[in-house]
Design a protein around this motif. Structure first.
Motif, short mmCIF file in Angstrom:
data_model
loop_
_atom_site.label_atom_id
_atom_site.label_comp_id
_atom_site.label_asym_id
_atom_site.label_seq_id
_atom_site.Cartn_x
_atom_site.Cartn_y
_atom_site.Cartn_z
N GLN A 50 0.83 -1.21 0.00
CA GLN A 50 0.00 0.00 0.00
C GLN A 50 0.86 1.26 0.00
N ARG A 51 1.99 1.22 0.71
CA ARG A 51 2.85 2.39 0.78
C ARG A 51 3.67 2.58 -0.50
N ASN A 52 4.09 1.47 -1.11
CA ASN A 52 5.05 1.55 -2.22
C ASN A 52 4.52 0.93 -3.51
N LYS A 53 3.21 0.92 -3.70
CA LYS A 53 2.66 0.24 -4.87
C LYS A 53 3.10 0.90 -6.19
N THR A 54 3.36 2.21 -6.17
CA THR A 54 3.85 2.88 -7.39
C THR A 54 5.23 2.37 -7.76
N LEU A 55 6.10 2.21 -6.76
CA LEU A 55 7.44 1.69 -7.03
C LEU A 55 7.39 0.26 -7.51
N TYR A 56 6.51 -0.54 -6.91
CA TYR A 56 6.37 -1.93 -7.36
C TYR A 56 5.87 -1.99 -8.80
N ALA A 57 4.94 -1.09 -9.15
CA ALA A 57 4.41 -1.06 -10.52
C ALA A 57 5.51 -0.72 -11.52
N LEU A 58 6.43 0.18 -11.13
CA LEU A 58 7.55 0.53 -12.01
C LEU A 58 8.54 -0.62 -12.12
N PHE A 59 8.64 -1.43 -11.07
CA PHE A 59 9.60 -2.53 -11.06
C PHE A 59 9.12 -3.74 -11.84
N ILE A 60 7.81 -3.91 -11.97
CA ILE A 60 7.26 -5.10 -12.63
C ILE A 60 7.78 -5.27 -14.06
#
Length: 319
Positions: free
Chosen positions: A28-38
């Motif tokens: 929830q806190r870092n979902k934007t970063l995870y989306a960029l990493f995918i």
């Protein structure tokens, strides 16, 4: 003794938090970063780790009609064939020779360039120098080798210039003794500016107060270089050296493929070009995969050994 109204340590209960809850909160806190990493993760899975399944054919006599898993198993036969092949010694020694020579001359050059650029007083001139030194990196290898062929041909500009000093007019790329110098010099020219970027960034991160303290102690430019600049750059240099050593056995086969010819096979044929000829030209897929796997294992061993040595000598490493 426990004072009145004070709870004992054993009476305090710490609530346990499940790992799944922690993962959920982190997402929830870092979902934007995870989306960029995918996309990066998918790229490496598909193009880096996925093809590793094909390494199984290095232990088989691969036949396209039977596929990876139904082709007959031959164990270490392909590796034994490579180690006993008359070309094994040639390609191994050429790979080591080209890699070591390229490492000795090309690795320190970006460091030296970064140090020189950092000493320039004029920012405008500094940007001009950086831009000019970066440009060759963006030129295609094919174009660079074509330019090199024209300049070093029998009637090329370089050969004509050297002929005034008694140099015999020859096509330099057809002469084995000129292959390695041309390979290394052209590589330094192409990559020195681009590779200096990371060192320039590291130089900017050095605390200016360290230089002020060195000046107060009476240190000149050279003493500041040896006592402040180089020690601060050492972690970056170590990491880049380990990465460079890891790539040494994968010596630029694209460039060598364009530069070499049967007249220079003796000094220019390396493991990567040998794999290309055996795998794509001779369609000996299992054998070439075994050679490529040997190359990868040696590269990994070099990275591991260099990292261990670096940790013991300088106290820093890649991991």
């Amino acid at each position: 003794m426990k004072r009145k109204g004070q709870a004992a340590v054993s009476d305090v209960t710490v609530p346990t938090v499940s790992r799944g809850y922690l993962w959920k909160k982190d997402w929830q806190r870092n979902k934007t970063l995870y989306a960029l990493f995918i996309p990066v993760l998918v790229f490496y899975i598909v193009f880096q780790y996925g093809p590793m399944m094909g390494l199984i054919i290095s232990f088989k006599e691969y036949k396209p009609s039977k596929g990876f898993f139904k082709s007959p198993w031959v164990g270490l036969k392909n590796f034994k064939d490579f180690f006993t092949n008359p070309f094994f010694k040639r390609v191994l020694l050429n790979t080591i020779k080209i890699s070591v020579t390229n490492l000795i001359f090309s690795f320190p050059m970006p460091i030296i360039l970064a140090l020189l650029i950092s000493e320039l007083r004029s920012k405008t001139y500094s940007r001009i120098v950086q831009t000019i030194s970066y440009i060759p990196h963006f030129i295609s290898i094919v174009v660079i080798v074509s330019i090199m062929m024209d300049l070093t041909s029998r009637d090329g500009a370089i050969v004509n210039f050297l002929s005034h000093f008694g140099f015999k007019k020859v096509t330099m790329l057809n002469e084995p003794k000129y292959f390695l110098p041309l390979y290394v010099i052209s590589g330094v020219w192409q990559n020195i500016g681009w590779n200096s970027i990371i060192y320039l960034s590291a130089l900017l991160a050095i605390d200016a107060e360290l230089y002020e303290a060195a000046k107060i102690d009476g240190a000149g430019k050279f003493r500041q270089l040896t006592s402040v600049t180089l020690p601060c750059l050492l972690p970056t240099i170590v990491v880049m050296l380990i990465l460079q050593v890891g790539k040494s056995f994968n010596v630029g086969y694209e460039k060598i493929l364009l530069m070499y010819n049967p007249l220079t096979y003796e000094v220019a044929d390396v493991i990567s070009t040998y794999v290309y000829r055996e795998g794509l030209l001779n369609m000996n897929w299992s054998y070439s995969t075994a050679v490529g796997l040997f190359n990868s294992v040696v590269s990994f061993a070099l990275v591991w050994a260099t990292n261990k040595i670096s940790q013991k000598v300088s106290g820093s490493g890649l991991w």
